[in-house]
Design an enzyme around this catalytic site. Structure first.
Site, PDB file in Angstrom:
ATOM      1  N   LYS A 298      56.245  35.808  93.951  1.00 21.81           N
ATOM      2  CA  LYS A 298      55.265  36.773  94.479  1.00 21.81           C
ATOM      3  C   LYS A 298      55.914  38.150  94.605  1.00 21.81           C
ATOM      4  CE  LYS A 298      52.056  38.971  96.474  1.00 21.81           C
ATOM      5  NZ  LYS A 298      50.884  39.424  95.696  1.00 21.81           N
TER       6      LYS A 298
ATOM      7  N   CYS B  41      51.536  46.358  99.631  1.00 24.63           N
ATOM      8  CA  CYS B  41      52.156  45.353  98.758  1.00 24.63           C
ATOM      9  C   CYS B  41      53.291  45.976  97.963  1.00 24.63           C
ATOM     10  CB  CYS B  41      51.128  44.801  97.793  1.00 24.63           C
ATOM     11  SG  CYS B  41      49.560  44.521  98.552  1.00 24.63           S
TER      12      CYS B  41
HETATM   13  N1  SAJ Z   1      50.278  53.160  90.985  1.00 23.31           N
HETATM   14  C1  SAJ Z   1      50.878  54.182  90.256  1.00 23.31           C
HETATM   15  N2  SAJ Z   1      51.029  54.037  88.898  1.00 23.31           N
HETATM   16  C2  SAJ Z   1      50.624  52.897  88.258  1.00 23.31           C
HETATM   17  C3  SAJ Z   1      50.022  51.868  89.027  1.00 23.31           C
HETATM   18  C4  SAJ Z   1      49.856  52.008  90.378  1.00 23.31           C
HETATM   19  O1  SAJ Z   1      51.253  55.211  90.806  1.00 23.31           O
HETATM   20  O2  SAJ Z   1      50.777  52.811  87.037  1.00 23.31           O
HETATM   21  C5  SAJ Z   1      50.156  53.285  92.447  1.00 23.31           C
HETATM   22  C6  SAJ Z   1      48.730  53.224  92.928  1.00 23.31           C
HETATM   23  O3  SAJ Z   1      48.152  54.508  92.958  1.00 23.31           O
HETATM   24  C7  SAJ Z   1      48.899  52.660  94.345  1.00 23.31           C
HETATM   25  C8  SAJ Z   1      50.108  51.760  94.223  1.00 23.31           C
HETATM   26  O4  SAJ Z   1      50.806  52.177  93.039  1.00 23.31           O
HETATM   27  O5  SAJ Z   1      49.189  53.698  95.259  1.00 23.31           O
HETATM   28  C9  SAJ Z   1      49.777  50.278  94.134  1.00 23.31           C
HETATM   29  O6  SAJ Z   1      48.749  50.152  93.219  1.00 23.31           O
HETATM   30  P1  SAJ Z   1      48.351  48.731  92.569  1.00 23.31           P
HETATM   31  O7  SAJ Z   1      47.440  49.031  91.448  1.00 23.31           O
HETATM   32  O8  SAJ Z   1      49.564  47.938  92.287  1.00 23.31           O
HETATM   33  O9  SAJ Z   1      47.467  48.046  93.683  1.00 23.31           O
HETATM   34  P2  SAJ Z   1      47.704  46.974  94.846  1.00 23.31           P
HETATM   35  O10 SAJ Z   1      48.958  47.266  95.583  1.00 23.31           O
HETATM   36  O11 SAJ Z   1      46.432  46.988  95.584  1.00 23.31           O
HETATM   37  O12 SAJ Z   1      47.817  45.525  94.108  1.00 23.31           O
HETATM   38  C10 SAJ Z   1      49.032  44.963  93.779  1.00 23.31           C
HETATM   39  C11 SAJ Z   1      48.786  44.051  92.573  1.00 23.31           C
HETATM   40  N3  SAJ Z   1      50.031  43.554  92.073  1.00 23.31           N
HETATM   41  C12 SAJ Z   1      50.305  43.723  90.743  1.00 23.31           C
HETATM   42  O13 SAJ Z   1      49.543  44.310  89.996  1.00 23.31           O
HETATM   43  C13 SAJ Z   1      51.589  43.136  90.267  1.00 23.31           C
HETATM   44  C14 SAJ Z   1      47.930  42.885  93.011  1.00 23.31           C
HETATM   45  O14 SAJ Z   1      47.790  41.958  91.944  1.00 23.31           O
HETATM   46  C15 SAJ Z   1      48.579  42.184  94.188  1.00 23.31           C
HETATM   47  O15 SAJ Z   1      47.791  41.082  94.626  1.00 23.31           O
HETATM   48  C16 SAJ Z   1      48.704  43.156  95.329  1.00 23.31           C
HETATM   49  O16 SAJ Z   1      49.552  44.227  94.890  1.00 23.31           O
HETATM   50  C17 SAJ Z   1      49.278  42.402  96.499  1.00 23.31           C
HETATM   51  O17 SAJ Z   1      48.442  42.094  97.402  1.00 23.31           O
HETATM   52  O18 SAJ Z   1      50.427  42.010  96.454  1.00 23.31           O
END
Ligand code: SAJ
Length: 432
Positions: A203, A257
Site C-alpha cells: 500500500k 495519502c
Molecule cells: N499530483 C501532481 N502531479 C501528478 C499527480 C498528482 O502534482 O501527476 C498531486 C495532486 O494535485 C494532489 C496529489 O498529487 O495534490 C495527490 O493526488 P492523487 O491523484 O495521487 O490523489 P489521491 O492522493 O487522492 O489518491 C492517491 C491514489 N494513489 C495512487 O494513485 C497510487 C489512490 O489510488 C489512493 O487510494 C489514495 O492516494 C490513497 O487513499 O492512498
C-alpha cells in the site's frame, strides 16, 4: 447473516460500510463524531463523494446499516481510522491504537479483525496483535487478524471499491482466507493473499511510487524554467515513448495519502530511504516555488491583489487536507504588501477570504490557479478581463488554454514553462 462493525466512518469506512450493508451483511458503523453518526442514520452523508449518498441511503433505509457512537458486537471488525503524520513527520498511530482498544472486550472466539488504514510496515503484527492478545484469545487460532488496504481514488470511490484488485494480508493463512471471504461479497477485482507486513508495504509503495514520480516532474519543471523550455512539452513528448510515464508538475502534493505515506518508510529507514525523503522535500518545495512565481508577476505593484483559485488538494472534491494551496495562501497572507481573495466552490467556511469567483477576480492584479476545478476551466477570458485590474494569470496545472487568454490581452504564465518567461526577458532585452 453475518454482522460487521466498521470503526471509522470517513472517506473509506463509510463507503465500505455501505458496500457491505448492500451485499449481505448487517453493518454497525462506529464513529466518535456524533454529528456524522446522526447524519448517516438520517440516510445522508457528511463528505463529498459522487454516488455515496445514494449507497448510504439504500443501506440505512433497508435497516442493514446503522451508525453508533460506540463500537458494537460483531463477527468481523474493520478498522478504518486516520493514520496521519505529526509535524515531525512521524506516524501518528493513536487512532489505530484507540480503535483496537475500543473493541477488546467485545471480541469472541472466531472473530476476525481487519485493519484497512494505511500503516507503517509491521503495524498489524507489532502494534495490533499485542493489544489483541490482552483478550486472552489465541491469536491466529481463536482470533483472526488481517490487513487489507484500499486504493480507491477520492471522487471515484464507489466504482473503484468494486472494480479495483485488492490485496489481503493475514497474520496467518486462515486470517487471510477469512478476510478474502468478506471482500469477495462486493469486490469484483482479483483478491490476492499475502502476509500482513507485505500488504502494508504494498500500500505504501503504491503511493510512494507516485510521490517520487511527481517529484521527478516537479524537478523537471524547475530545470525547464531555468533552461527556457516548457516542462509540459517535455512530459508530453517523452510520454510518447511506450514505457515512459512522466507525471505532471504542480504547485505541490496534497491529500492525506501521497504526501503522508512515504514518511512511514523514511521514519523506519532514515539511512536507506534517501530518494524517497528527497522526493518528499522536492514536492514540499513547490508551494514556495509557486509563491515566488506570484512575487515575480507583482513585483512592480505596490499593493497587489492576488486572486487564489482553488484550496483543495485536487480538483472537483472538497478535501483540503495537506493541500499545497493552504501553504501558498499562508505565504501570501504573511506578505504585508499583498491582499488576497480566495475562491473554491467546493469548500465551505474557510474564513472571510473565501468568496464567489467574480468577487475574487474583481480588481485582481494577478490570478493564481492552484486547483483545476471544472468551474475554473470554464472561465471566460473576455468576461474576466472586464473584472481584473492587471491581466496576469498563473496556471499551475496546465489546465487553461494559453491562446484564449493571450488573445484577451492576458499574460499567461505556466508553472514549469521557461519559454514564455525567457521570451519575455529576451524581448525586454531586445527593447533595451
Ligand atoms: N499530483 C501532481 N502531479 C501528478 C499527480 C498528482 O502534482 O501527476 C498531486 C495532486 O494535485 C494532489 C496529489 O498529487 O495534490 C495527490 O493526488 P492523487 O491523484 O495521487 O490523489 P489521491 O492522493 O487522492 O489518491 C492517491 C491514489 N494513489 C495512487 O494513485 C497510487 C489512490 O489510488 C489512493 O487510494 C489514495 O492516494 C490513497 O487513499 O492512498
Amino acid at each position: 447473516m453475518k454482522k460487521i462493525c466498521i470503526i471509522g466512518l470517513g472517506y473509506i469506512g463509510l463507503p465500505t460500510a455501505g458496500m457491505l450493508a448492500t451485499n449481505g451483511y448487517i453493518v454497525a458503523g462506529f464513529d466518535i463524531n456524533t454529528e456524522a453518526v446522526n447524519t448517516i442514520n438520517e440516510g445522508r452523508i457528511h463528505i463529498e463523494e459522487p454516488g455515496l449518498e445514494e449507497l448510504v441511503k439504500i443501506a440505512v433505509n433497508s435497516g442493514k446499516l446503522k451508525a453508533y457512537t460506540q463500537p458494537q458486537q460483531a463477527d468481523v471488525y474493520i478498522i478504518a481510522v486516520p493514520t496521519p503524520v505529526r509535524e515531525n513527520k512521524k506516524a501518528c498511530m493513536d487512532y489505530v491504537e484507540a480503535a483496537t482498544n475500543s473493541i477488546l472486550d467485545l471480541l469472541k472466539p472466531g472473530n476476525l479483525v481487519i485493519l484497512e488504514s494505511t500503516s507503517p510496515p509491521a503495524t498489524t503484527t507489532k502494534l495490533m496483535v499485542p493489544l489483541l492478545e490482552r483478550t486472552g484469545l489465541k491469536i491466529g487460532e481463536e482470533l483472526f487478524v488481517a490487513y487489507c488496504p484500499e486504493k480507491v481514488l477520492p471522487g471515484q470511490i464507489i466504482r473503484e471499491l468494486v472494480e479495483n484488485k485488492r490485496i489481503v494480508g493475514g497474520i496467518n493463512q486462515k486470517s487471510a482466507q477469512m478476510a478474502k471471504e468478506v471482500y469477495e461479497t462486493f469486490v469484483k477485482g482479483e483478491i490476492i493473499l499475502t502476509d500482513s507486513t507485505t500488504a502494508e508495504m504494498v500500500k505504501i509503495m503504491e503511493n510512494t511510487y507516485r510521490d517520487v514520480n511527481i517529484a521527478l516532474a516537479n524537478e523537471l519543471a524547475k530545470i525547464s524554467y531555468k533552461l527556457g523550455i516548457n516542462a509540459w512539452e517535455v512530459v508530453k513528448f517523452a510520454n510518447l515513448h511506450p514505457r515512459v510515464n512522466l507525471h505532471s508538475p504542480g504547485p505541490g502534493v496534497g491529500g492525506h495519502c501521497i504526501s503522508v505515506d512515504p514518511w512511514f518508510i523514511v521514519e523506519q529507514n532514515p539511512e536507506l530511504a534517501i530518494l524517497i525523503s528527497h522526493a518528499r522535500e522536492i514536492n514540499d518545495s513547490m508551494p514556495a516555488f509557486t509563491y515566488n512565481m506570484v512575487l515575480e508577476q507583482v513585483k512592480e505593484i505596490a499593493n497587489p491583489k492576488v486572486s487564489v483559485l482553488g484550496l483543495t488538494y485536487k480538483p472537483d472534491i472538497d478535501d483540503i487536507r495537506e493541500s499545497p494551496a493552504i501553504e501558498i495562501v499562508k505565504m501570501l497572507k504573511n506578505n504585508p504588501r499583498i491582499n488576497i481573495s480566495i475562491c473554491d466552490p467546493h469548500v465551505k467556511g474557510f474564513g472571510e477570504n473565501l468568496v464567489e469567483l467574480e468577487l475574487a477576480l474583481k480588481d485582481s492584479d494577478c490570478i493564481l490557479l492552484v486547483v483545476n476545478h471544472k468551474e475554473f476551466a470554464s472561465m471566460n477570458p473576455a468576461e474576466v478581463s472586464q473584472l481584473v485590474k492587471n491581466k496576469v494569470i498563473i496556471d499551475t496545472r496546465n489546465s487553461l488554454n494559453r491562446t484564449d487568454w493571450e488573445s484577451e490581452g492576458f499574460k499567461y504564465v505556466l508553472l514549469g514553462d521557461g519559454k514564455t518567461s525567457h521570451a519575455h526577458m529576451l524581448s525586454h532585452h531586445v527593447q533595451q
